[in-house]
Design a protein around this motif. Structure first.
Motif, PDB file in Angstrom:
ATOM      1  N   ALA A  26       0.832  -1.203   0.000  1.00 57.19           N
ATOM      2  CA  ALA A  26       0.000   0.000   0.000  1.00 57.19           C
ATOM      3  C   ALA A  26       0.860   1.242   0.000  1.00 57.19           C
ATOM      4  O   ALA A  26       1.923   1.280   0.618  1.00 57.19           O
ATOM      5  N   GLU A  27       0.394   2.241  -0.705  1.00 57.68           N
ATOM      6  CA  GLU A  27       1.026   3.538  -0.625  1.00 57.68           C
ATOM      7  C   GLU A  27       0.593   4.217   0.675  1.00 57.68           C
ATOM      8  O   GLU A  27      -0.489   3.921   1.204  1.00 57.68           O
ATOM      9  N   PRO A  28       1.418   5.113   1.216  1.00 65.54           N
ATOM     10  CA  PRO A  28       0.989   5.825   2.424  1.00 65.54           C
ATOM     11  C   PRO A  28      -0.341   6.544   2.199  1.00 65.54           C
ATOM     12  O   PRO A  28      -0.576   7.125   1.141  1.00 65.54           O
ATOM     13  N   ALA A  29      -1.212   6.452   3.197  1.00 61.38           N
ATOM     14  CA  ALA A  29      -2.505   7.125   3.092  1.00 61.38           C
ATOM     15  C   ALA A  29      -2.330   8.631   3.094  1.00 61.38           C
ATOM     16  O   ALA A  29      -3.069   9.359   2.438  1.00 61.38           O
ATOM     17  N   ASP A  30      -1.343   9.096   3.830  1.00 61.54           N
ATOM     18  CA  ASP A  30      -1.109  10.531   3.908  1.00 61.54           C
ATOM     19  C   ASP A  30       0.262  10.780   4.532  1.00 61.54           C
ATOM     20  O   ASP A  30       0.892   9.878   5.071  1.00 61.54           O
ATOM     21  N   GLN A  31       0.707  12.024   4.429  1.00 62.92           N
ATOM     22  CA  GLN A  31       1.910  12.467   5.124  1.00 62.92           C
ATOM     23  C   GLN A  31       1.452  13.143   6.411  1.00 62.92           C
ATOM     24  O   GLN A  31       0.738  14.139   6.377  1.00 62.92           O
TER      25      GLN A  31
ATOM     26  N   GLY B 252      11.822  21.997  13.919  1.00 63.54           N
ATOM     27  CA  GLY B 252      11.376  21.684  12.564  1.00 63.54           C
ATOM     28  C   GLY B 252      10.326  20.591  12.591  1.00 63.54           C
ATOM     29  O   GLY B 252      10.270  19.768  13.511  1.00 63.54           O
ATOM     30  N   ALA B 253       9.496  20.574  11.579  1.00 63.11           N
ATOM     31  CA  ALA B 253       8.391  19.625  11.509  1.00 63.11           C
ATOM     32  C   ALA B 253       8.904  18.187  11.462  1.00 63.11           C
ATOM     33  O   ALA B 253       9.958  17.897  10.893  1.00 63.11           O
ATOM     34  N   ILE B 254       8.129  17.291  12.070  1.00 63.87           N
ATOM     35  CA  ILE B 254       8.397  15.851  12.011  1.00 63.87           C
ATOM     36  C   ILE B 254       7.364  15.267  11.061  1.00 63.87           C
ATOM     37  O   ILE B 254       6.158  15.327  11.320  1.00 63.87           O
ATOM     38  N   VAL B 255       7.826  14.713   9.952  1.00 61.10           N
ATOM     39  CA  VAL B 255       6.929  14.204   8.922  1.00 61.10           C
ATOM     40  C   VAL B 255       6.992  12.680   8.920  1.00 61.10           C
ATOM     41  O   VAL B 255       8.075  12.090   8.925  1.00 61.10           O
TER      42      VAL B 255
ATOM     43  N   ALA C 228      -2.236   3.166   6.473  1.00 56.81           N
ATOM     44  CA  ALA C 228      -3.462   2.890   7.219  1.00 56.81           C
ATOM     45  C   ALA C 228      -3.989   1.494   6.912  1.00 56.81           C
ATOM     46  O   ALA C 228      -4.054   1.076   5.749  1.00 56.81           O
ATOM     47  N   ALA C 229      -4.383   0.775   7.952  1.00 53.41           N
ATOM     48  CA  ALA C 229      -5.045  -0.508   7.776  1.00 53.41           C
ATOM     49  C   ALA C 229      -6.451  -0.274   7.235  1.00 53.41           C
ATOM     50  O   ALA C 229      -7.021   0.814   7.361  1.00 53.41           O
ATOM     51  N   ASN C 230      -7.018  -1.292   6.619  1.00 49.44           N
ATOM     52  CA  ASN C 230      -8.364  -1.178   6.063  1.00 49.44           C
ATOM     53  C   ASN C 230      -9.404  -1.095   7.172  1.00 49.44           C
ATOM     54  O   ASN C 230      -9.193  -1.554   8.292  1.00 49.44           O
ATOM     55  N   GLY C 231     -10.540  -0.492   6.825  1.00 53.94           N
ATOM     56  CA  GLY C 231     -11.655  -0.444   7.753  1.00 53.94           C
ATOM     57  C   GLY C 231     -11.817   0.909   8.412  1.00 53.94           C
ATOM     58  O   GLY C 231     -10.943   1.773   8.322  1.00 53.94           O
TER      59      GLY C 231
ATOM     60  N   ARG D 144      10.165  10.216  10.314  1.00 57.66           N
ATOM     61  CA  ARG D 144      11.442  10.878  10.044  1.00 57.66           C
ATOM     62  C   ARG D 144      11.752  11.760  11.257  1.00 57.66           C
ATOM     63  O   ARG D 144      11.388  12.936  11.298  1.00 57.66           O
ATOM     64  N   TYR D 145      12.430  11.172  12.234  1.00 60.86           N
ATOM     65  CA  TYR D 145      12.633  11.891  13.495  1.00 60.86           C
ATOM     66  C   TYR D 145      13.823  12.843  13.456  1.00 60.86           C
ATOM     67  O   TYR D 145      14.001  13.640  14.371  1.00 60.86           O
ATOM     68  N   TYR D 146      14.620  12.796  12.404  1.00 61.87           N
ATOM     69  CA  TYR D 146      15.729  13.740  12.280  1.00 61.87           C
ATOM     70  C   TYR D 146      15.215  15.154  12.052  1.00 61.87           C
ATOM     71  O   TYR D 146      14.261  15.371  11.299  1.00 61.87           O
TER      72      TYR D 146
END
Length: 254
Positions: A23-28, A36-39, A44-47, A88-90
């Motif tokens: 599966a592709e990521p559902a979202d970022q 700085g932002a943590i992305v 996501a699992a189905n359902g 991405r915690y860096y």
């Protein structure tokens, strides 16, 4: 206790399912921070039911070098009904300090100074994930190499972490002496690891047991650091199966 049970058949089945359901990521998923932002890539699992979540923490080289390997775990987690967040915690400072052009000595010094900051960043993501409408309120950490050390440091400080799986990692030395709590732990480690000695995994398991946490060490004979990155190695399938089975047990659905 060192364990080497044979579950390769089940592991291969899980890995095959993960491949077929890639599966592709559902979202970022973005969390703001003072550094700085943590992305995170959210898988996501189905359902529509509320689901447990696992935060996946990368090794020292970041996400890209081994992204497909991390995604195999994310795919298997979602197939098991668990949401996965590849974090991405860096910060930008870390990206520069941990670049391949830096010396090994400089990178190690930077790591020693940053474990507390990285644990805080991971906990910030945990807070945001647990606040989501689709969260069941159950959350685990899965860390690889440096990410395993970060996961252990976070779990020692954040009692919302209900389960901790570490691959070829350990507890940072400067944190180990003050640890009073850890969640249930699974440590997977090759006994031919020259990057992170298996002694570090053994020490983490002993520490977990000392503070009263259930803990298991699974040793892979002859396997080096990052052994599970090899997609067609039965040991990789075995590692995925053990990690998914651990989180299924420790993070039951709501």
């Amino acid at each position: 206790m060192t364990t080497r049970r044979t579950v390769l058949g089940g592991g291969l089945a899980i890995l095959a399912t993960a491949r077929s359901l890639h599966a592709e990521p559902a979202d970022q998923f973005r969390v703001e921070s003072s550094e700085g932002a943590i992305v995170s890539a959210h898988y996501a699992a189905n359902g529509t039911a509320k689901r447990p979540s696992v935060l996946v923490l990368h090794g020292a080289r970041g996400v890209e070098l081994r992204q497909r390997a991390y995604e195999r775990y994310a795919d298997a987690l979602t197939a098991a009904g668990i949401d996965a967040y590849l974090v991405r915690y860096y910060s930008p400072v870390d990206e520069q300090a941990m670049a391949p052009t830096s010396t090994r000595e400089a990178r190690l010094a930077h790591e020693d100074a940053r474990f507390g900051v990285w644990a805080e960043r991971v906990s910030a993501v945990a807070s945001a994930v647990l606040a989501r409408a689709d969260s069941s309120g159950r959350l685990g950490l899965l860390g690889f190499s440096l990410g395993g050390f970060v996961a252990a440091a976070t779990a020692a400080r954040d009692d919302r972490v209900a389960a901790l799986a570490v691959l070829y990692g350990g507890m940072p030395d400067q944190i180990a002496t003050s640890v009073k709590h850890l969640p249930p732990l699974l440590e997977l480690h090759g006994d031919a690891d020259r990057n992170v000695s298996i002694a570090r995994g053994e020490a983490l398991v002993r520490l977990a047991k000392t503070v009263g946490a259930p803990a298991e060490l699974v040793t892979y004979p002859g396997k080096p650091h990052g052994f599970d990155f090899a997609e067609n190695d039965p040991a990789s399938a075995d590692a995925v199966a053990r990690v998914i089975g651990f989180f299924r047990e420790r993070l039951p659905a709501a």
